[in-house]
Motif scaffolding. Structure first.
Motif, mmCIF file in Angstrom:
data_model
loop_
_atom_site.group_PDB
_atom_site.id
_atom_site.type_symbol
_atom_site.label_atom_id
_atom_site.label_comp_id
_atom_site.label_asym_id
_atom_site.label_seq_id
_atom_site.Cartn_x
_atom_site.Cartn_y
_atom_site.Cartn_z
ATOM 1 N N LEU A 294 0.961 -1.283 -0.177
ATOM 2 C CA LEU A 294 -0.067 0.047 0.068
ATOM 3 C C LEU A 294 0.713 1.202 -0.122
ATOM 4 O O LEU A 294 1.512 1.440 0.919
ATOM 5 N N VAL A 295 0.825 2.230 -1.179
ATOM 6 C CA VAL A 295 1.542 3.092 -1.290
ATOM 7 C C VAL A 295 0.540 4.548 -1.108
ATOM 8 O O VAL A 295 -0.238 4.643 -1.993
ATOM 9 N N ALA A 296 0.802 5.275 -0.277
ATOM 10 C CA ALA A 296 -0.104 6.375 -0.080
ATOM 11 C C ALA A 296 -0.286 7.401 -1.256
ATOM 12 O O ALA A 296 0.727 7.743 -2.095
ATOM 13 N N GLY A 297 -1.403 7.502 -1.631
ATOM 14 C CA GLY A 297 -1.896 8.273 -2.939
ATOM 15 C C GLY A 297 -1.713 7.674 -4.316
ATOM 16 O O GLY A 297 -1.874 8.269 -5.190
ATOM 17 N N GLN A 298 -1.263 6.408 -4.544
ATOM 18 C CA GLN A 298 -0.874 5.651 -5.526
ATOM 19 C C GLN A 298 -1.949 4.414 -5.794
ATOM 20 O O GLN A 298 -2.575 4.440 -6.682
ATOM 21 N N ASN A 299 -2.285 3.578 -4.623
ATOM 22 C CA ASN A 299 -2.908 2.415 -4.849
ATOM 23 C C ASN A 299 -3.666 2.032 -3.569
ATOM 24 O O ASN A 299 -4.026 1.069 -3.367
ATOM 25 N N ASP A 300 -4.080 2.886 -2.700
ATOM 26 C CA ASP A 300 -4.441 2.780 -1.425
ATOM 27 C C ASP A 300 -5.923 3.241 -1.468
ATOM 28 O O ASP A 300 -6.775 3.186 -0.457
ATOM 29 N N ASP A 301 -6.609 3.491 -2.362
ATOM 30 C CA ASP A 301 -8.198 3.898 -2.154
ATOM 31 C C ASP A 301 -8.894 2.901 -2.300
ATOM 32 O O ASP A 301 -8.623 1.866 -2.905
ATOM 33 N N LEU A 332 8.174 8.014 -1.891
ATOM 34 C CA LEU A 332 6.909 7.265 -1.735
ATOM 35 C C LEU A 332 6.781 6.981 -0.040
ATOM 36 O O LEU A 332 7.856 6.544 0.517
ATOM 37 N N GLY A 333 5.562 6.745 0.423
ATOM 38 C CA GLY A 333 5.407 6.284 1.702
ATOM 39 C C GLY A 333 4.156 5.510 2.322
ATOM 40 O O GLY A 333 3.289 5.096 1.163
ATOM 41 N N PRO A 334 3.949 4.992 3.285
ATOM 42 C CA PRO A 334 2.524 4.155 3.492
ATOM 43 C C PRO A 334 1.480 5.132 3.716
ATOM 44 O O PRO A 334 1.927 6.190 4.119
ATOM 45 N N PRO A 335 0.365 4.649 3.495
ATOM 46 C CA PRO A 335 -0.811 5.357 4.189
ATOM 47 C C PRO A 335 -1.043 5.291 5.579
ATOM 48 O O PRO A 335 -0.491 4.495 6.322
#
Length: 385
Positions: A294-301, A332-335
Motif C-alpha cells: 500500500l503506497v499512499a496516494g498511489q494504490n490505497d483508495d 513514496l510512503g505508507p498510508p
C-alpha cells in the motif's frame, strides 16, 4: 548430466553419483557427500571424516568450500536478524531470519506464516517443547532488474544472478546461525532480486532445499515470490507440479497504476498475469498469496480494493497487505492506519482472507522492500500523478 560444470554445492545426489562413479568411487559415497553438505551443512572437505583422504583432497581441488561469508549481522529489537553476506567475487547480498518471538500460534508467527504462504495447521509433536519457528527470506540476484518504485533492491539495477549454490548456501548458513530452541520453518524467495528472472538457479536451489537427503524442506514451506513473469510462472508450475507455493507481487488492480509502480506490467499486463494464475496447477486446499504494498496516494483508495476484489474473483488466494516500508531511494510512503483498515475491510467484506503484514525488522532496514545492494547510490523516485 553436466555435474562437472556445476559448483559442488549445487550438485544433486544423482549428479554426485555420476561424477564420483567416473572416478571409481563406491556408489554410497555420493550420498555421503550430499549428506555432509546439505544435511549437516559442512562445506569443508577436511571435516568430512568418513570419506577417504583422496576424495577429500579431490573435493577441495574442485572448489568445495564456503560460498558466502557473513560480514555483518544486524539485530532488530523484535528479534529479526539481517545478515550481510559477502560472496566469493566480493559482491554482497542480504538475507533475513524472522523468528516468531512469542512462539507457535502467536501473532508474530501468524505474520511469518502469512508471509510464507503457510496454510497448514500447527504440526509440532504432541508433548514436545515449543520451538521458535523461523522464516528465512533469501535473495536470488545481486541487485534487481525489475525497478519497482517502492523497493530498494533495484536501486542499482541488476549486477548479476546468483548461482544455485549461493541461493541454497544462504539457507545452509541461516540454519547454522539459528539460536537455541529455534527451528527453520519456512523459506521465502522474497529477498533481493526476481527469482523467476534467474529461473535455472532458482529451480535448482528449490530441488536442493527440498531434497529428502538434504535439508528436506516441505514444498509447502517454500514460497517463490514473483513480480509477474508470466512464462516462468507456467514453467514453475510445470516443473514442480504446482507444489511450490506461489506469491504474486500485485500492488495494483489496473494496468495504468501497476505499470507506473512496476515496469514489468508493461510486458506482462494484468490479463496475462491473471490467466497464468488461473492456469497454475495449484493442489487442492492450497492458495496463491497476493502481496499488495500500500503506497499512499498511489494504490490505497478503497475503489482500488473493489477493483482488486473483482479482478481476483474465482481464484484461490489470500491477500497480504503491506504498508510500504520507507526506503531512501523513494519519496513514496505508507498510508495511515485508517486508510489501511478501510482497504482491508473492502476485501474482507468481499469474502477474501486478508491480512495486514506486521512490520518486522524495519529498524535495521530488514523489512519488506528494504534489502539493498551495499554501496548502491540511491536515485530518488517520486510519486506518480
Amino acid at each position: 548430466m553436466r555435474s562437472t560444470s556445476l559448483h559442488p554445492v549445487a550438485r544433486l545426489p544423482e549428479e554426485w553419483s555420476a561424477s564420483l562413479a567416473a572416478r571409481g568411487e563406491r556408489s554410497f559415497t555420493a550420498k555421503q557427500v550430499f549428506h555432509w553438505i546439505h544435511r549437516r551443512g559442512v562445506l569443508d572437505p577436511a571435516a568430512m571424516t568418513n570419506l577417504p583422504a583422496r576424495l577429500r583432497e579431490h573435493l577441495a581441488a574442485e572448489g568445495l568450500g564456503e560460498v558466502l561469508t557473513p560480514e555483518r549481522i544486524h539485530r532488530s529489537e523484535d528479534g529479526t536478524r539481517k545478515l550481510l553476506l559477502r560472496l566469493r567475487d566480493g559482491a554482497t547480498i542480504e538475507t533475513v531470519l524472522l523468528p516468531a518471538v512469542s512462539g507457535p500460534g502467536s501473532q508474530a508467527q501468524l505474520d511469518a506464516d502469512a508471509a510464507a504462504g503457510d496454510d497448514d495447521e500447527d504440526d509440532d509433536e504432541a508433548g514436545a517443547a515449543p520451538r521458535v519457528r523461523v522464516t528465512q527470506c533469501i535473495s536470488t540476484q545481486v541487485g534487481c532488474a525489475m525497478g519497482c518504485s517502492f523497493c530498494a533492491s533495484g536501486v542499482a539495477g541488476l549486477k548479476r544472478h546468483l548461482g544455485a549454490e549461493e541461493i541454497a548456501g544462504q539457507v545452509l548458513l541461516g540454519r547454522a546461525m539459528l539460536e537455541e530452541g529455534e527451528e527453520l520453518r519456512n523459506v521465502v524467495y522474497m529477498g533481493m532480486g526476481e527469482p523467476l528472472h534467474n529461473y535455472e538457479a532458482t529451480a535448482r536451489s528449490l530441488r536442493l532445499l527440498t531434497h529428502p537427503e538434504g535439508i528436506n524442506l516441505s514444498t509447502r514451506r517454500v514460497t517463490v515470490s514473483t513480480s509477474g513473469l508470466v512464462p516462468e510462472i507456467a514453467r514453475l508450475g510445470a516443473d514442480f507440479g504446482g507444489q511450490i507455493a506461489l506469491a504474486i507481487s500485485l500492488h495494483a488492480a489496473d494496468d495504468a497504476t501497476r505499470s507506473a509502480l512496476m515496469p514489468i506490467n508493461r510486458k506482462y499486463p494484468l490479463d496475462e498475469l491473471l490467466a497464468a494464475l488461473r492456469a497454475y496447477p495449484l493442489p487442492r486446499r492450497r492458495r496463491i498469496t497476493i502481496e499488495y504494498t500500500l503506497v499512499a496516494g498511489q494504490n490505497d483508495d478503497p475503489a482500488e480494493a473493489r477493483r482488486m476484489a473483482k479482478l481476483l474473483r474465482g481464484l484461490p488466494v489470500k491477500i497480504n497487505l503491506i504498508p510500504m516500508n520507507p526506503i531512501e531511494a523513494s519519496s513514496l510512503g505508507p498510508p495511515g492506519q485508517d486508510r489501511v483498515a478501510a482497504f482491508q475491510e473492502v476485501l474482507t467484506q468481499a469474502g477474501y482472507s486478508c491480512f495486514v503484514r506486521r512490520r518486522r525488522g524495519d529498524d535495521v532496514s530488514a523489512a519488506c522492500g528494504q534489502l539493498v545492494l551495499l554501496g548502491a547510490r540511491p536515485k530518488v523516485r517520486r510519486a506518480v500523478g
